[in-house]
Design a protein around this motif. Structure first.
Motif: not given
Length: 138
Positions: A61-62, A91-94, A106-107, A124-125
């Protein structure tokens, strides 16, 4: 600066959230945002999901909110650096990894943690394993 505006925005919302300095719940933040939306004559469409509700994948959902350019407030729980903290998902990284011969995702969620005055420290992540929920507009 951005930090000064961010602090002023937060300070203006504290009374709407019922924040006495001890932290706020998902319900308090949702209700506070909906009060604000009503005060500016907008439809109160704020809602939330948490990892406690197993019907939803919070990380998915994010990612959906971010990809659709919708604002989202991410709840962190026991994150090693930020603890229990509200942040803004931006944002995101997978990444893919092998776990016992299985390929797993791994998200990481790219967040604005709101703690610093510089973008390099504020953006930051965090590993999605520390996310316990999401507040967003429908």
């Amino acid at each position: 600066t951005g930090y000064v505006r961010q602090k002023a925005f937060y300070d203006s919302f504290k009374p709407l959230l019922g924040d006495n300095g001890d932290g706020t719940s998902y319900t308090q933040v949702k209700n506070g945002i909906n009060k604000y939306l009503k005060s500016i004559e907008k439809n109160p469409t704020c809602t939330y999901i948490t990892t406690a509700n197993l019907l939803y994948n919070v990380t998915s959902k994010i990612i959906d909110c971010i990809e659709n350019r919708k604002q989202c407030i991410v709840g962190l729980s026991n994150e090693p650096k930020y603890g229990n903290h509200w942040v803004v998902g931006v944002g995101y990284a997978r990444y893919q990894a092998v776990d016992d011969w299985d390929l797993i995702n791994i998200d990481f969620i790219k967040i604005n943690n709101g703690w610093y005055t510089t973008k390099s420290h504020s953006i930051v992540y965090v590993n999605s394993m520390y996310v316990d929920g999401l507040i967003y507009l429908k």
